[in-house]
Design a protein around this motif. Sequence first.
Motif, PDB file in Angstrom:
ATOM      1  N   ALA A 130     -22.958   5.386 -10.638  1.00 43.75           N
ATOM      2  CA  ALA A 130     -21.547   5.278 -10.256  1.00 43.75           C
ATOM      3  C   ALA A 130     -21.385   5.179  -8.745  1.00 43.75           C
ATOM      4  O   ALA A 130     -20.432   4.569  -8.257  1.00 43.75           O
ATOM      5  N   ILE A 131     -22.312   5.770  -8.005  1.00 44.91           N
ATOM      6  CA  ILE A 131     -22.213   5.752  -6.535  1.00 44.91           C
ATOM      7  C   ILE A 131     -22.339   4.335  -5.987  1.00 44.91           C
ATOM      8  O   ILE A 131     -21.450   3.875  -5.261  1.00 44.91           O
ATOM      9  N   PRO A 132     -23.401   3.572  -6.300  1.00 47.84           N
ATOM     10  CA  PRO A 132     -23.436   2.191  -5.788  1.00 47.84           C
ATOM     11  C   PRO A 132     -22.341   1.306  -6.374  1.00 47.84           C
ATOM     12  O   PRO A 132     -21.837   0.413  -5.686  1.00 47.84           O
ATOM     13  N   ILE A 133     -21.953   1.558  -7.622  1.00 52.20           N
ATOM     14  CA  ILE A 133     -20.862   0.761  -8.211  1.00 52.20           C
ATOM     15  C   ILE A 133     -19.590   0.970  -7.406  1.00 52.20           C
ATOM     16  O   ILE A 133     -18.895   0.006  -7.046  1.00 52.20           O
ATOM     17  N   GLY A 134     -19.270   2.223  -7.080  1.00 52.84           N
ATOM     18  CA  GLY A 134     -18.078   2.509  -6.277  1.00 52.84           C
ATOM     19  C   GLY A 134     -18.169   1.930  -4.881  1.00 52.84           C
ATOM     20  O   GLY A 134     -17.201   1.371  -4.363  1.00 52.84           O
ATOM     21  N   ALA A 135     -19.334   2.051  -4.257  1.00 54.01           N
ATOM     22  CA  ALA A 135     -19.498   1.534  -2.891  1.00 54.01           C
ATOM     23  C   ALA A 135     -19.386   0.013  -2.849  1.00 54.01           C
ATOM     24  O   ALA A 135     -18.687  -0.545  -1.991  1.00 54.01           O
ATOM     25  N   ILE A 136     -20.058  -0.653  -3.780  1.00 52.71           N
ATOM     26  CA  ILE A 136     -20.006  -2.122  -3.821  1.00 52.71           C
ATOM     27  C   ILE A 136     -18.576  -2.583  -4.079  1.00 52.71           C
ATOM     28  O   ILE A 136     -18.052  -3.476  -3.398  1.00 52.71           O
ATOM     29  N   THR A 137     -17.926  -1.973  -5.041  1.00 53.60           N
ATOM     30  CA  THR A 137     -16.573  -2.383  -5.413  1.00 53.60           C
ATOM     31  C   THR A 137     -15.577  -2.116  -4.293  1.00 53.60           C
ATOM     32  O   THR A 137     -14.705  -2.950  -4.033  1.00 53.60           O
ATOM     33  N   SER A 138     -15.692  -0.987  -3.628  1.00 55.50           N
ATOM     34  CA  SER A 138     -14.776  -0.685  -2.520  1.00 55.50           C
ATOM     35  C   SER A 138     -14.893  -1.730  -1.425  1.00 55.50           C
ATOM     36  O   SER A 138     -13.894  -2.193  -0.877  1.00 55.50           O
ATOM     37  N   PHE A 139     -16.115  -2.137  -1.114  1.00 56.32           N
ATOM     38  CA  PHE A 139     -16.340  -3.171  -0.092  1.00 56.32           C
ATOM     39  C   PHE A 139     -15.731  -4.505  -0.529  1.00 56.32           C
ATOM     40  O   PHE A 139     -15.042  -5.168   0.250  1.00 56.32           O
ATOM     41  N   VAL A 140     -15.989  -4.897  -1.770  1.00 53.60           N
ATOM     42  CA  VAL A 140     -15.463  -6.171  -2.276  1.00 53.60           C
ATOM     43  C   VAL A 140     -13.933  -6.135  -2.319  1.00 53.60           C
ATOM     44  O   VAL A 140     -13.268  -7.098  -1.915  1.00 53.60           O
ATOM     45  N   CYS A 141     -13.355  -5.024  -2.780  1.00 56.00           N
ATOM     46  CA  CYS A 141     -11.891  -4.912  -2.865  1.00 56.00           C
ATOM     47  C   CYS A 141     -11.251  -4.931  -1.485  1.00 56.00           C
ATOM     48  O   CYS A 141     -10.180  -5.512  -1.302  1.00 56.00           O
ATOM     49  N   TYR A 142     -11.890  -4.291  -0.507  1.00 59.95           N
ATOM     50  CA  TYR A 142     -11.369  -4.308   0.862  1.00 59.95           C
ATOM     51  C   TYR A 142     -11.238  -5.749   1.339  1.00 59.95           C
ATOM     52  O   TYR A 142     -10.215  -6.137   1.910  1.00 59.95           O
TER      53      TYR A 142
END
Length: 152
Positions: free
Chosen positions: A35-47
Amino acid sequence: MASLRYPTALGFATGILAGLVAITPSAGFVTPMAAIPIGAITSFVCYNAVGLKERLGYDDSLDAFGVHGVGGIVGALLVGVFASVGGTGLLLGNSSQMLIQLQGVVVTIVYAAAGTLLIGFILNKTIGLKVSESEENIGLDKTQHGEVAYNI
């Protein structure tokens, strides 16, 4: 997107929300550590997706598409990468899961777009999609709801 060059509470909350949106499709199929890399990757893409709003000039109230739409797409695709509970993903050698996730995302996008266009067409033909310019200038709270939300 006007970059403030420093972190804000709203930006922090939006990043958390993007991570939560992304982990939702993955929740039953990934470990907590995934969940940690999923959240980090998604936060970057969403930004970056939220930043497209200003560059492309479209209206996205509350960054709904940039966070929920893009976050959901990225999260659904990342299931195909990180799945390890009840199935396996790309990291465990199952590349076909990635294609299954991509197919699901494409079908969902087509379905949502067709439904949205149909509903928009019906609304436009019946009650209309936009208020008049004068009503917009007066304020939608006053003209549509008969009240004023803020004392300005």
